[in-house]
Design an enzyme around this catalytic site. Sequence first.
Site, PDB file in Angstrom:
ATOM      1  N   GLY A  29     -59.057 -63.759 -26.180  1.00 13.50           N
ATOM      2  CA  GLY A  29     -58.594 -64.881 -26.999  1.00 13.50           C
ATOM      3  C   GLY A  29     -59.752 -65.506 -27.761  1.00 13.50           C
ATOM      4  O   GLY A  29     -60.905 -65.092 -27.616  1.00 13.50           O
ATOM      5  N   THR A  31     -61.128 -68.529 -27.537  1.00 15.37           N
ATOM      6  CA  THR A  31     -62.112 -69.278 -26.735  1.00 15.37           C
ATOM      7  C   THR A  31     -63.022 -68.297 -25.993  1.00 15.37           C
ATOM      8  O   THR A  31     -64.248 -68.472 -25.972  1.00 15.37           O
ATOM      9  CB  THR A  31     -61.397 -70.207 -25.728  1.00 15.37           C
ATOM     10  OG1 THR A  31     -60.263 -70.795 -26.355  1.00 15.37           O
ATOM     11  CG2 THR A  31     -62.333 -71.303 -25.255  1.00 15.37           C
ATOM     12  N   ASP A  80     -62.641 -66.996 -18.943  1.00 12.74           N
ATOM     13  CA  ASP A  80     -61.476 -66.657 -19.755  1.00 12.74           C
ATOM     14  C   ASP A  80     -60.822 -67.938 -20.256  1.00 12.74           C
ATOM     15  O   ASP A  80     -60.984 -69.010 -19.662  1.00 12.74           O
ATOM     16  CB  ASP A  80     -60.491 -65.858 -18.869  1.00 12.74           C
ATOM     17  CG  ASP A  80     -59.462 -65.084 -19.672  1.00 12.74           C
ATOM     18  OD1 ASP A  80     -59.418 -65.225 -20.911  1.00 12.74           O
ATOM     19  OD2 ASP A  80     -58.698 -64.323 -19.045  1.00 12.74           O
ATOM     20  N   GLY A  81     -60.062 -67.826 -21.312  1.00 16.10           N
ATOM     21  CA  GLY A  81     -59.321 -68.964 -21.851  1.00 16.10           C
ATOM     22  C   GLY A  81     -57.990 -69.139 -21.149  1.00 16.10           C
ATOM     23  O   GLY A  81     -57.664 -68.434 -20.196  1.00 16.10           O
ATOM     24  N   ASP A  83     -53.718 -70.872 -21.990  1.00 16.10           N
ATOM     25  CA  ASP A  83     -52.790 -71.540 -22.907  1.00 16.10           C
ATOM     26  C   ASP A  83     -52.472 -72.948 -22.426  1.00 16.10           C
ATOM     27  O   ASP A  83     -52.245 -73.842 -23.234  1.00 16.10           O
ATOM     28  CB  ASP A  83     -51.513 -70.701 -23.045  1.00 16.10           C
ATOM     29  CG  ASP A  83     -51.842 -69.340 -23.616  1.00 16.10           C
ATOM     30  OD1 ASP A  83     -52.360 -69.294 -24.745  1.00 16.10           O
ATOM     31  OD2 ASP A  83     -51.651 -68.322 -22.923  1.00 16.10           O
ATOM     32  N   GLY A  94     -51.650 -65.603 -21.229  1.00 17.66           N
ATOM     33  CA  GLY A  94     -50.879 -64.489 -21.771  1.00 17.66           C
ATOM     34  C   GLY A  94     -50.424 -64.677 -23.193  1.00 17.66           C
ATOM     35  O   GLY A  94     -49.718 -63.825 -23.732  1.00 17.66           O
ATOM     36  N   GLU A 102     -56.027 -59.347 -17.548  1.00 21.48           N
ATOM     37  CA  GLU A 102     -56.745 -60.576 -17.187  1.00 21.48           C
ATOM     38  C   GLU A 102     -56.572 -60.870 -15.698  1.00 21.48           C
ATOM     39  O   GLU A 102     -57.544 -61.138 -14.986  1.00 21.48           O
ATOM     40  CB  GLU A 102     -56.229 -61.755 -18.028  1.00 21.48           C
ATOM     41  CG  GLU A 102     -56.657 -61.664 -19.482  1.00 21.48           C
ATOM     42  CD  GLU A 102     -55.985 -62.684 -20.370  1.00 21.48           C
ATOM     43  OE1 GLU A 102     -56.523 -62.949 -21.451  1.00 21.48           O
ATOM     44  OE2 GLU A 102     -54.909 -63.201 -20.026  1.00 21.48           O
ATOM     45  N   LYS A 120     -55.391 -78.111 -24.359  1.00 19.04           N
ATOM     46  CA  LYS A 120     -54.798 -77.207 -23.357  1.00 19.04           C
ATOM     47  C   LYS A 120     -54.632 -77.888 -21.992  1.00 19.04           C
ATOM     48  O   LYS A 120     -53.955 -77.361 -21.118  1.00 19.04           O
ATOM     49  CB  LYS A 120     -55.693 -75.971 -23.169  1.00 19.04           C
ATOM     50  CG  LYS A 120     -56.010 -75.211 -24.451  1.00 19.04           C
ATOM     51  CD  LYS A 120     -54.859 -74.334 -24.839  1.00 19.04           C
ATOM     52  CE  LYS A 120     -55.117 -73.490 -26.072  1.00 19.04           C
ATOM     53  NZ  LYS A 120     -56.203 -72.547 -25.944  1.00 19.04           N
TER      54      LYS A 120
HETATM   55  C1  5RP Z   1     -54.701 -64.091 -23.673  1.00 17.89           C
HETATM   56  C2  5RP Z   1     -54.875 -65.415 -23.052  1.00 17.89           C
HETATM   57  C3  5RP Z   1     -55.769 -66.379 -23.755  1.00 17.89           C
HETATM   58  O1  5RP Z   1     -56.797 -66.729 -22.898  1.00 17.89           O
HETATM   59  C4  5RP Z   1     -54.958 -67.593 -24.141  1.00 17.89           C
HETATM   60  O2  5RP Z   1     -53.877 -67.168 -24.951  1.00 17.89           O
HETATM   61  C5  5RP Z   1     -55.808 -68.625 -24.875  1.00 17.89           C
HETATM   62  O3  5RP Z   1     -56.164 -68.118 -26.135  1.00 17.89           O
HETATM   63  P1  5RP Z   1     -57.094 -68.946 -27.113  1.00 17.89           P
HETATM   64  O4  5RP Z   1     -58.420 -69.085 -26.461  1.00 17.89           O
HETATM   65  O5  5RP Z   1     -57.135 -68.096 -28.376  1.00 17.89           O
HETATM   66  O6  5RP Z   1     -56.456 -70.284 -27.378  1.00 17.89           O
HETATM   67  O7  5RP Z   1     -54.331 -65.726 -22.011  1.00 17.89           O
HETATM   68  O8  5RP Z   1     -53.733 -63.329 -22.990  1.00 17.89           O
END
Ligand code: 5RP
Length: 226
Positions: A29, A31, A80-81, A83, A94, A102, A120
């Site tokens: 993603g 982030t 990891d990022g 949502d 996801g 992930e 978030k």
């Molecule tokens: C990908 C994810 C991402 O970490 C989530 O969607 C956040 O994305 P972003 O950092 O672009 O806001 O779970 O499957």
Amino acid sequence: MTADDQKRISGEAAAQLVEAGMVVGLGTGSTAAWFVKALAARGLDVRGVPTSEATANLARELGMTLSSLDDVKSIDLTVDGADEIGPGLSLIKGGGAALLREKLVWEASARCVVIADAAKHVKALGAFKLPIEVVRFGHPHTGRRLADIAAEFDLPPPRLRTAERGVVVTDGGNVIYDMASGVIADPAALAGALKSVTGVVDHGLFLDLADEALIGTDDGILRLHP
Ligand code: 5RP
């Protein structure tokens, strides 16, 4: 600060947690991309385990050394990022359709750090539609079983994810159903019900997995623990 600035500072803060010699899980993603860039810029001798083809491509372009999950015994730290980040660092993930890889990488990790912009961070999970990864074979039938579960939880039927090019297919060759909610009152109960359906590979509820959150805010980094 824009949301992207907040993502950037959270990614940069997380990159400071990495030490030479570590095996590092690389999330997916926008982030997580800031984290990968900040980590690559540090030039440490680390091995990255990417959670998607997109992240693998980015890390390779930046000259990072990569391993697949198959080739490492354990992962020291995954960043990891998300949502949504809810109470107790419960997460919805996801949005980028990478939830299965992930979750596999997260579960193989000694420490998991979630990074995000301030929007978030929520009081209850559910405003973001919950992604559910489903095997392609017979997926309309699995989708109907998911609709029955949704009804049990007073939720509308989940919808197959599509994009401009048609049905979205994950790196693992599966499809995604997105379950709208509003508020997920009992995430653990919903997680259990979803996993009981044959054809569901996994879902985007990450419960009891995150050890720490580094959230980018206008006032700097907000650090949260479960
Ligand atoms: C990908 C994810 C991402 O970490 C989530 O969607 C956040 O994305 P972003 O950092 O672009 O806001 O779970 O499957």
